[in-house]
Design a protein around this motif. Structure first.
Motif, PDB file in Angstrom:
ATOM      1  N   ALA A 134      -0.903   2.184  -2.266  1.00 33.50           N
ATOM      2  CA  ALA A 134      -2.167   2.392  -1.539  1.00 33.50           C
ATOM      3  C   ALA A 134      -1.894   3.047  -0.184  1.00 33.50           C
ATOM      4  O   ALA A 134      -2.642   3.933   0.247  1.00 33.50           O
ATOM      5  CB  ALA A 134      -2.900   1.067  -1.364  1.00 33.50           C
ATOM      6  N   TRP A 160      -4.230  -8.666   0.620  1.00 33.29           N
ATOM      7  CA  TRP A 160      -3.969  -7.237   0.846  1.00 33.29           C
ATOM      8  C   TRP A 160      -3.571  -6.553  -0.464  1.00 33.29           C
ATOM      9  O   TRP A 160      -4.029  -5.461  -0.777  1.00 33.29           O
ATOM     10  CB  TRP A 160      -2.883  -7.086   1.902  1.00 33.29           C
ATOM     11  CG  TRP A 160      -2.671  -5.678   2.396  1.00 33.29           C
ATOM     12  CD1 TRP A 160      -3.448  -4.588   2.149  1.00 33.29           C
ATOM     13  CD2 TRP A 160      -1.594  -5.225   3.224  1.00 33.29           C
ATOM     14  NE1 TRP A 160      -2.938  -3.478   2.770  1.00 33.29           N
ATOM     15  CE2 TRP A 160      -1.799  -3.837   3.449  1.00 33.29           C
ATOM     16  CE3 TRP A 160      -0.500  -5.848   3.817  1.00 33.29           C
ATOM     17  CZ2 TRP A 160      -0.927  -3.080   4.214  1.00 33.29           C
ATOM     18  CZ3 TRP A 160       0.366  -5.081   4.589  1.00 33.29           C
ATOM     19  CH2 TRP A 160       0.149  -3.717   4.783  1.00 33.29           C
ATOM     20  N   SER A 206      -5.619  -3.667  -2.321  1.00 34.83           N
ATOM     21  CA  SER A 206      -4.937  -2.404  -2.614  1.00 34.83           C
ATOM     22  C   SER A 206      -5.137  -2.012  -4.068  1.00 34.83           C
ATOM     23  O   SER A 206      -5.363  -0.834  -4.385  1.00 34.83           O
ATOM     24  CB  SER A 206      -3.435  -2.521  -2.311  1.00 34.83           C
ATOM     25  OG  SER A 206      -3.228  -2.748  -0.932  1.00 34.83           O
ATOM     26  N   ILE A 246       0.344  -2.422  -2.610  1.00 40.09           N
ATOM     27  CA  ILE A 246       0.203  -2.119  -1.180  1.00 40.09           C
ATOM     28  C   ILE A 246       0.912  -0.809  -0.841  1.00 40.09           C
ATOM     29  O   ILE A 246       0.365   0.055  -0.153  1.00 40.09           O
ATOM     30  CB  ILE A 246       0.788  -3.267  -0.316  1.00 40.09           C
ATOM     31  CG1 ILE A 246      -0.049  -4.536  -0.484  1.00 40.09           C
ATOM     32  CG2 ILE A 246       0.859  -2.863   1.145  1.00 40.09           C
ATOM     33  CD1 ILE A 246       0.585  -5.782   0.114  1.00 40.09           C
TER      34      ILE A 246
END
Length: 197
Positions: free
Chosen positions: A62, A25, A29, A59
Motif C-alpha cells: 500500500a 493498519w 491497507s 502495508i
C-alpha cells in the motif's frame, strides 16, 4: 515490587496498542489495495465475482501504491467450472501483465488425468480407457477447446487473447490464456489512457 508490576503492565499495554495498531493498519491497507483492483476492473469493464489480493504485508504494498498479485474470479460461461484472471503487479492503475485460467468441465465418461513423473499435469487424459489429448486456440475472440481434434467446448474471451496451452487436472481441462494488452485485450482503452496522461 509494586513499581515493577506497574512498569510491566505499562509495557504490556504499549505492546498491545502497537500490535493492535499494526493489525488495523494492515487491514486498512488490504481494503485500499482491493479498492485499487476494483477501480482497474471497472475501468476495463470486468465484472468480477470475487477478488483475492495476495502479497503481504499489505502495508508495504500500500505504501508503494502497488498490488503484488490478485486473483479475480469471473462469471462462469457454459461448460466451465472456474474462470480466474490473475493481475500481476498492478501499479498506477495498470498491471504489468494478465494471465487467465479457464477450467472446462471434464468430458463425459471416466477421466483419469495423465501426470508427469514430477506429478504435474499434462495435456492428456485417459477417457474411458482411451488416451485423449486436449488443445486450445483462440479464433474471432472465442476460445475453443479440442479433444483429439474434435471441438469439446467454446467460450467468449474478447480481443487480444492467446491460448498458451491446456492441462487436464482433477477438476477439469484448464486452459491458460495470455493477453496482448494489460487493458484486458482492449487496445482502444490503452490509447485512451495515453491521451489522458
Amino acid at each position: 515490587m509494586k513499581k515493577v508490576l506497574i512498569a510491566l503492565t505499562s509495557i504490556v499495554c504499549i505492546i498491545g496498542a502497537v500490535v493492535g495498531g499494526l493489525a488495523i493498519w494492515e487491514h486498512r491497507s488490504k481494503i485500499s489495495l482491493e479498492a485499487e483492483v476494483e477501480d482497474y476492473l471497472d475501468d476495463v469493464g470486468i465484472d468480477a465475482t470475487g477478488i483475492d489480493v495476495h502479497g503481504r504485508p499489505y502495508i508495504i504494498f500500500a505504501l508503494q501504491d502497488s498490488v503484488d498479485l490478485t486473483y479475480v474470479d469471473l462469471a462462469l460461461q457454459d461448460g466451465t467450472n472456474k474462470d480466474q484472471l490473475l493481475l500481476h503487479r498492478l501499479s498506477n492503475g495498470r498491471p504489468e501483465r494478465l494471465t487467465r485460467f479457464v477450467t472446462f468441465d471434464h468430458p463425459s465418461g471416466e477421466v483419469d488425468p495423465i501426470e508427469r513423473a514430477d506429478g504435474s499435469f499434462t495435456d492428456s487424459a485417459m477417457v474411458d480407457g482411451s488416451k485423449v489429448t486436449f488443445t486450445a486456440k483462440v479464433t474471432d475472440d472465442r476460445l475453443e477447446l479440442f479433444a483429439d481434434g474434435a471441438k469439446a467446448g467454446t467460450i467468449d474471451v474478447g480481443p487480444g487473447v492467446t491460448a498458451e496451452g491446456a492441462a487436464v487436472t482433477d477438476t477439469g481441462v484448464v486452459v491458460e490464456l495470455g493477453y496482448d494488452s494489460p487493458d484486458f485485450g482492449d487496445e482502444s482503452r490503452a490509447e485512451s489512457r495515453t491521451e489522458k496522461s
